[in-house]
Design a protein around this motif. Structure first.
Motif, PDB file in Angstrom:
ATOM      1  N   ILE A  57       0.829  -1.206   0.000  1.00 52.70           N
ATOM      2  CA  ILE A  57       0.000   0.000   0.000  1.00 52.70           C
ATOM      3  C   ILE A  57       0.863   1.254   0.000  1.00 52.70           C
ATOM      4  O   ILE A  57       1.897   1.310   0.679  1.00 52.70           O
ATOM      5  CB  ILE A  57      -0.923   0.013   1.233  1.00 52.70           C
ATOM      6  N   VAL A  58       0.413   2.278  -0.739  1.00 57.45           N
ATOM      7  CA  VAL A  58       0.981   3.622  -0.662  1.00 57.45           C
ATOM      8  C   VAL A  58      -0.111   4.553  -0.156  1.00 57.45           C
ATOM      9  O   VAL A  58      -1.248   4.516  -0.636  1.00 57.45           O
ATOM     10  CB  VAL A  58       1.495   4.109  -2.031  1.00 57.45           C
ATOM     11  N   ILE A  59       0.217   5.381   0.840  1.00 57.86           N
ATOM     12  CA  ILE A  59      -0.737   6.301   1.461  1.00 57.86           C
ATOM     13  C   ILE A  59      -0.320   7.740   1.159  1.00 57.86           C
ATOM     14  O   ILE A  59       0.848   8.100   1.290  1.00 57.86           O
ATOM     15  CB  ILE A  59      -0.770   6.109   2.991  1.00 57.86           C
ATOM     16  N   ALA A  60      -1.311   8.571   0.778  1.00 59.38           N
ATOM     17  CA  ALA A  60      -1.089  10.012   0.646  1.00 59.38           C
ATOM     18  C   ALA A  60      -1.978  10.717   1.656  1.00 59.38           C
ATOM     19  O   ALA A  60      -3.203  10.797   1.475  1.00 59.38           O
ATOM     20  CB  ALA A  60      -1.397  10.479  -0.775  1.00 59.38           C
ATOM     21  N   GLU A  82       4.612  13.653  -4.540  1.00 61.67           N
ATOM     22  CA  GLU A  82       5.271  12.528  -3.872  1.00 61.67           C
ATOM     23  C   GLU A  82       4.460  11.241  -4.049  1.00 61.67           C
ATOM     24  O   GLU A  82       5.027  10.158  -4.185  1.00 61.67           O
ATOM     25  CB  GLU A  82       5.431  12.834  -2.372  1.00 61.67           C
ATOM     26  N   PHE A  83       3.143  11.376  -4.081  1.00 62.46           N
ATOM     27  CA  PHE A  83       2.293  10.210  -4.265  1.00 62.46           C
ATOM     28  C   PHE A  83       2.522   9.578  -5.634  1.00 62.46           C
ATOM     29  O   PHE A  83       2.710   8.363  -5.746  1.00 62.46           O
ATOM     30  CB  PHE A  83       0.825  10.602  -4.110  1.00 62.46           C
ATOM     31  N   ALA A 141       4.871   5.046  -8.762  1.00 59.89           N
ATOM     32  CA  ALA A 141       5.762   4.572  -9.820  1.00 59.89           C
ATOM     33  C   ALA A 141       6.905   3.737  -9.244  1.00 59.89           C
ATOM     34  O   ALA A 141       7.332   2.743  -9.852  1.00 59.89           O
ATOM     35  CB  ALA A 141       6.315   5.768 -10.608  1.00 59.89           C
ATOM     36  N   ARG A 142       7.372   4.113  -8.056  1.00 61.44           N
ATOM     37  CA  ARG A 142       8.520   3.424  -7.460  1.00 61.44           C
ATOM     38  C   ARG A 142       8.128   2.092  -6.832  1.00 61.44           C
ATOM     39  O   ARG A 142       8.830   1.091  -6.999  1.00 61.44           O
ATOM     40  CB  ARG A 142       9.145   4.325  -6.393  1.00 61.44           C
ATOM     41  N   ILE A 201      -7.163  14.109  -5.454  1.00 64.16           N
ATOM     42  CA  ILE A 201      -7.848  13.562  -6.623  1.00 64.16           C
ATOM     43  C   ILE A 201      -7.007  13.747  -7.867  1.00 64.16           C
ATOM     44  O   ILE A 201      -6.887  12.834  -8.698  1.00 64.16           O
ATOM     45  CB  ILE A 201      -9.222  14.245  -6.794  1.00 64.16           C
ATOM     46  N   ARG A 202      -6.428  14.936  -8.027  1.00 67.66           N
ATOM     47  CA  ARG A 202      -5.573  15.171  -9.192  1.00 67.66           C
ATOM     48  C   ARG A 202      -4.419  14.172  -9.235  1.00 67.66           C
ATOM     49  O   ARG A 202      -4.067  13.646 -10.298  1.00 67.66           O
ATOM     50  CB  ARG A 202      -5.010  16.604  -9.157  1.00 67.66           C
ATOM     51  N   ALA A 203      -3.811  13.932  -8.081  1.00 70.45           N
ATOM     52  CA  ALA A 203      -2.684  12.993  -8.020  1.00 70.45           C
ATOM     53  C   ALA A 203      -3.136  11.573  -8.371  1.00 70.45           C
ATOM     54  O   ALA A 203      -2.452  10.848  -9.089  1.00 70.45           O
ATOM     55  CB  ALA A 203      -2.050  13.025  -6.638  1.00 70.45           C
ATOM     56  N   ALA A 204      -4.303  11.185  -7.862  1.00 72.33           N
ATOM     57  CA  ALA A 204      -4.826   9.850  -8.167  1.00 72.33           C
ATOM     58  C   ALA A 204      -5.101   9.706  -9.653  1.00 72.33           C
ATOM     59  O   ALA A 204      -4.792   8.676 -10.265  1.00 72.33           O
ATOM     60  CB  ALA A 204      -6.098   9.591  -7.357  1.00 72.33           C
ATOM     61  N   LEU A 205      -5.688  10.732 -10.250  1.00 74.70           N
ATOM     62  CA  LEU A 205      -5.963  10.693 -11.687  1.00 74.70           C
ATOM     63  C   LEU A 205      -4.668  10.621 -12.492  1.00 74.70           C
ATOM     64  O   LEU A 205      -4.582   9.898 -13.492  1.00 74.70           O
ATOM     65  CB  LEU A 205      -6.773  11.919 -12.103  1.00 74.70           C
ATOM     66  N   ALA A 206      -3.653  11.371 -12.056  1.00 77.50           N
ATOM     67  CA  ALA A 206      -2.365  11.345 -12.748  1.00 77.50           C
ATOM     68  C   ALA A 206      -1.738   9.960 -12.665  1.00 77.50           C
ATOM     69  O   ALA A 206      -1.213   9.440 -13.653  1.00 77.50           O
ATOM     70  CB  ALA A 206      -1.427  12.398 -12.144  1.00 77.50           C
ATOM     71  N   ALA A 207      -1.798   9.355 -11.489  1.00 75.20           N
ATOM     72  CA  ALA A 207      -1.224   8.019 -11.315  1.00 75.20           C
ATOM     73  C   ALA A 207      -1.977   6.989 -12.157  1.00 75.20           C
ATOM     74  O   ALA A 207      -1.372   6.066 -12.720  1.00 75.20           O
ATOM     75  CB  ALA A 207      -1.242   7.628  -9.838  1.00 75.20           C
ATOM     76  N   ARG A 208      -3.291   7.151 -12.273  1.00 76.06           N
ATOM     77  CA  ARG A 208      -4.088   6.206 -13.062  1.00 76.06           C
ATOM     78  C   ARG A 208      -3.918   6.404 -14.563  1.00 76.06           C
ATOM     79  O   ARG A 208      -4.201   5.496 -15.351  1.00 76.06           O
ATOM     80  CB  ARG A 208      -5.558   6.286 -12.651  1.00 76.06           C
ATOM     81  N   ARG A 209      -3.467   7.584 -14.982  1.00 77.91           N
ATOM     82  CA  ARG A 209      -3.153   7.753 -16.400  1.00 77.91           C
ATOM     83  C   ARG A 209      -1.969   6.874 -16.788  1.00 77.91           C
ATOM     84  O   ARG A 209      -1.918   6.304 -17.886  1.00 77.91           O
ATOM     85  CB  ARG A 209      -2.868   9.219 -16.718  1.00 77.91           C
TER      86      ARG A 209
END
Length: 220
Positions: free
Chosen positions: A3-6, A36-37, A42-43, A64-72
């Motif tokens: 798990i990664v937590i933000a 950082e999330f 990615a790491r 939310i923006r970070a989650a969307l970026a990670a899901r892209r």
């Protein structure tokens, strides 16, 4: 489960890490902002992530923006969003992708440990989980439409469907036989004009939420 937590609230972040570790899970990283999330995802390639809606610097919708970026970069990334309040606009943008593996819970739900862990596991397994309070507010704001034609039992079933429960779970929660649930689900979909395909999967949740929240907007 990795798990990664933000989460920028130190006490909540540490509490989540302790709770998850005691449940036999591995917290690969705990970060405090969106950039950082994305880097941590990615790491570490986590099995599931937990993200606060409001992160620094503006405390609006960075999570939310970070989650969307990670899901892209990884469309199948499971994301469980935590929020202090019901913020439907932000939740809907994650749901709109249609891939599943998404949850939206109020932070108070963390205190109900088994319920929270069950939601996390369901999201990690590809399911869609919505907080009951989110569902209740969606239902409360719908008037003068086919929702009004639902019986009290059908409304109960609709609420549980939108929380991500399959028919077997709904039968258990309502203390009725599964054949009765199947009938109620069929009635709900017929009255709302929705397809009953994939009756046990996250697409059903997305269909219900799309109907309930058809005035939703995207994150600016």
């Amino acid at each position: 489960m990795r798990i990664v937590i933000a989460e920028d609230n130190v006490l909540l972040a540490e509490g989540l890490q302790l709770l998850l570790t005691r449940a036999g899970m591995e917290v690969a990283a705990t970060v405090a902002d969106g950039d950082e999330f994305v880097a941590a995802v990615a790491r570490h390639r986590p099995d599931v992530t937990i993200v606060d809606v409001r992160l620094p610097p503006t405390y609006r919708h960075e999570g939310i923006r970070a989650a969307l970026a990670a899901r892209r970069d990884r469309p199948d990334l499971p994301v469980l969003v935590l929020s202090q309040y019901v913020e439907l606009v932000y939740a809907t943008q994650l749901l709109a992708g249609g891939q599943g593996s998404v949850g939206y819970l109020l932070k108070d739900r963390v205190g109900r440990v088994e319920e929270f862990l069950d939601a996390l596991r369901r999201v990690a397994a590809g399911g869609t989980v919505m907080d009951p309070e989110v569902v209740a507010q969606l239902l409360a704001h719908r008037h003068n439409d086919p929702i009004d034609t639902l019986s009290p039992r059908e409304r109960e079933v609709l609420g549980l469907m939108a929380q991500g429960h399959d028919n077997t779970a709904i039968a258990r929660l309502l203390f009725i036989v599964e054949s009765s649930v199947n009938k109620h689900v069929g009635n709900v979909f017929a009255k709302l004009g929705l397809s009953a395909d994939d009756s046990g999967g996250h697409r059903r949740v997305l269909a219900v939420l799309a109907y309930l929240n058809n005035q939703s907007r995207t994150v600016p």
